[in-house]
Design a protein around this motif. Structure first.
Motif, PDB file in Angstrom:
ATOM      1  N   ASN A 392     -65.450  -6.950  13.379  1.00  0.00           N
ATOM      2  CA  ASN A 392     -65.415  -8.163  12.567  1.00  0.00           C
ATOM      3  C   ASN A 392     -64.302  -9.107  13.027  1.00  0.00           C
ATOM      4  O   ASN A 392     -64.440 -10.329  12.925  1.00  0.00           O
ATOM      5  CB  ASN A 392     -65.238  -7.807  11.096  1.00  0.00           C
ATOM      6  CG  ASN A 392     -66.499  -7.209  10.509  1.00  0.00           C
ATOM      7  OD1 ASN A 392     -67.595  -7.503  10.977  1.00  0.00           O
ATOM      8  ND2 ASN A 392     -66.373  -6.384   9.480  1.00  0.00           N
ATOM      9  N   MET A 393     -63.175  -8.565  13.545  1.00  0.00           N
ATOM     10  CA  MET A 393     -62.122  -9.430  14.083  1.00  0.00           C
ATOM     11  C   MET A 393     -62.647 -10.204  15.285  1.00  0.00           C
ATOM     12  O   MET A 393     -62.445 -11.413  15.411  1.00  0.00           O
ATOM     13  CB  MET A 393     -60.906  -8.571  14.471  1.00  0.00           C
ATOM     14  CG  MET A 393     -59.759  -9.364  15.079  1.00  0.00           C
ATOM     15  SD  MET A 393     -59.095 -10.626  13.940  1.00  0.00           S
ATOM     16  CE  MET A 393     -58.271  -9.557  12.762  1.00  0.00           C
ATOM     17  N   LYS A 394     -63.362  -9.508  16.197  1.00  0.00           N
ATOM     18  CA  LYS A 394     -63.928 -10.186  17.363  1.00  0.00           C
ATOM     19  C   LYS A 394     -64.973 -11.220  16.939  1.00  0.00           C
ATOM     20  O   LYS A 394     -65.023 -12.331  17.475  1.00  0.00           O
ATOM     21  CB  LYS A 394     -64.576  -9.153  18.291  1.00  0.00           C
ATOM     22  CG  LYS A 394     -65.224  -9.773  19.531  1.00  0.00           C
ATOM     23  CD  LYS A 394     -65.861  -8.689  20.403  1.00  0.00           C
ATOM     24  CE  LYS A 394     -66.482  -9.309  21.664  1.00  0.00           C
ATOM     25  NZ  LYS A 394     -67.519 -10.311  21.334  1.00  0.00           N
ATOM     26  N   LEU A 395     -65.822 -10.863  15.952  1.00  0.00           N
ATOM     27  CA  LEU A 395     -66.857 -11.784  15.484  1.00  0.00           C
ATOM     28  C   LEU A 395     -66.239 -13.039  14.886  1.00  0.00           C
ATOM     29  O   LEU A 395     -66.706 -14.153  15.123  1.00  0.00           O
ATOM     30  CB  LEU A 395     -67.750 -11.082  14.455  1.00  0.00           C
ATOM     31  CG  LEU A 395     -68.903 -11.904  13.864  1.00  0.00           C
ATOM     32  CD1 LEU A 395     -69.845 -12.363  14.971  1.00  0.00           C
ATOM     33  CD2 LEU A 395     -69.662 -11.076  12.827  1.00  0.00           C
ATOM     34  N   SER A 396     -65.133 -12.879  14.108  1.00  0.00           N
ATOM     35  CA  SER A 396     -64.487 -14.044  13.505  1.00  0.00           C
ATOM     36  C   SER A 396     -63.880 -14.950  14.575  1.00  0.00           C
ATOM     37  O   SER A 396     -63.913 -16.180  14.458  1.00  0.00           O
ATOM     38  CB  SER A 396     -63.423 -13.583  12.512  1.00  0.00           C
ATOM     39  OG  SER A 396     -62.344 -12.916  13.177  1.00  0.00           O
TER      40      SER A 396
END
Length: 448
Positions: A392-396
């Motif tokens: 989710n950090m990479k997606l954000s």
């Protein structure tokens, strides 16, 4: 052989099979379409299930082979299972069962063979772990199946105590020399079955498992030498119910056909509209870039922004391409912050960093403000709570970079926009509901 018991078991199984098949067919006709995505991961499904079963055990298997007894009995067995579905067609299943296995030498000469009349083996437990393949999950003909065919194999441990009746009628209850009441031996279960869908949470299962014991005295008799002795075996034919665990808002992974999901996504009209809109936007951006490069009078200001075309060569010009006036006397000016607009939140689809078409007007307005007034902003990307924190950090970050890329392509200087990802942090709504998770898939912009 206890034919009466076997007949009763077969009749009961056939009656249950007919009733459940009817229920399964009705369920298939009214099954709601799933909102799951092909590449959405296991988190969008229910993948855990627990089952209970009961059936009959026999000291023979369908593959045949040599047996130490001429006759076999049918006995009761029962068990429980816990399964984790790892994909559309494969899962891991833990099984525990209990029961007994027995047979006799009634058809042998004098009713005795190898000095033994009959045997009865009590199983304290038989526990194993199996790989389970759903053969009919991927179906080119049906959108959603109500019947699945199952194949399984694994490795387990059985604790057992055999008792034999000698030729003189005396009982011989056999125990290990270490003082324990039960022998322990490894076995390999190999099985097949049929699963019928009763509802999205309940299925009716029919299974047959051949269990090959890595030991010679499971039935209390070791015939021949250690080299020629038969490894013992037993089978378990059962019927049972399996219950899917997890949120009722998620579909059961057992019954989802990935081919149907892929077809739905490819035929989704909104997806086609977004692709066409994206193509138009890319074409417009490419044309804008070409226009930005064109500078007819060579004053360093592109024609698109040159308000004073045809400036003589060597003339110093301002940002709009007009000649600079003589420098005025120094004046102390109190800087004022530029007025910004277009601060609406940019929303994204589940597991996507692609801008939606409705975000373009908002970003165009923000781009115009930055190009006209200058200033710097930060694009802050966020994600909902599905998936791992690292993902989710990479997606954000990808979502924040999508906003920055759009602004830069529209003429904003890259140094004016900072992109940062914050993962699942700072939710603006609850991640426990789909409505809340939709709001949390966003990018917010703020002035530096």
């Amino acid at each position: 052989m206890n034919y009466s018991t076997l007949k009763k078991g077969l009749v009961a199984s056939l009656v249950a099979l007919m009733g459940v098949t009817s229920l399964a067919s009705a369920q298939d006709a009214t099954a709601p379409s799933s909102s799951a995505k092909v590449f959405g991961g296991r988190g969008q499904y229910r993948s855990w299930s627990i089952g209970v079963n009961a059936g009959v055990t026999t000291p023979i298997v369908l593959l045949g082979g040599r047996n130490d007894f001429t006759n076999w009995d049918v006995n009761l067995g029962y068990g429980v299972s816990l399964r984790k579905q790892l994909g559309h067609a494969f899962g891991l299943e833990a099984n525990v069962m209990r029961g007994k296995v027995s047979g006799s030498n009634k058809d042998a000469a004098g009713g005795v063979q190898n000095g033994v009349k009959d045997f009865e083996t009590k199983m304290q437990y038989a526990v194993d772990l199996r790989g389970v393949v759903n053969v009919a999950t991927v179906d080119f003909l049906r959108r959603e199946n109500s019947v699945n065919f199952i194949l399984s194999a694994g490795y387990g441990l059985v604790a057992y105590q055999p008792t034999t009746t000698r030729a003189d009628g005396t009982k011989n209850e056999q125990k290990p020399i270490n003082g324990n009441d039960y022998y322990k031996g490894a076995y390999i279960p190999v099985g097949a079955g049929v699963k019928f869908k009763v509802s999205d949470r309940v299925s009716f299962n029919l299974n047959y498992t051949m269990n090959f014991v890595d030991d010679f005295n499971f039935n209390g008799v070791q015939s021949g030498s250690s080299i020629t002795s038969n490894f013992d075996k037993f089978s378990y034919a059962s019927a049972g119910l399996e219950f899917s665990l997890g949120s009722k808002s998620k579909p059961n992974l057992d019954w989802v056909n990935p081919l149907a999901l892929m077809y739905d996504e490819l035929k989704d009209p909104s997806l086609r509209q977004e692709v066409e809109a994206l193509k138009n936007r890319v074409s417009n951006v490419e044309k804008s870039i070409e226009d930005l490069k064109k500078d007819t009078d060579g004053d360093g200001v592109a024609d698109q922004f040159d308000k004073c075309a045809g400036t003589p060569a060597g003339t110093k010009v301002d940002g709009s391409g007009c000649p600079l006036p003589p420098p005025p006397a120094p004046v102390v000016v109190t800087p004022t912050a530029p007025v910004f607009s277009g601060w609406e939140t940019i929303q994204f689809e589940f597991n996507s960093s692609v801008l939606k078409t409705e975000a373009y007007p908002v970003l165009d307005k923000l781009s115009s403000t930055l190009r006209e007034n200058g200033g710097k902003i930060t694009a802050k990307g966020y994600a909902s709570s599905e998936g791992t924190a690292a993902y989710n950090m990479k997606l954000s970050k990808d979502r924040a970079n999508s906003v920055k890329t759009y602004l830069v392509n529209s003429g904003v200087n890259a140094s004016q926009v900072t992109a940062k990802g914050f993962g699942e942090a700072n939710p603006i709504a609850s991640n426990d509901t789909e409505e809340g998770r939709i709001q949390n898939r966003r990018v917010e912009t703020s002035r530096n």
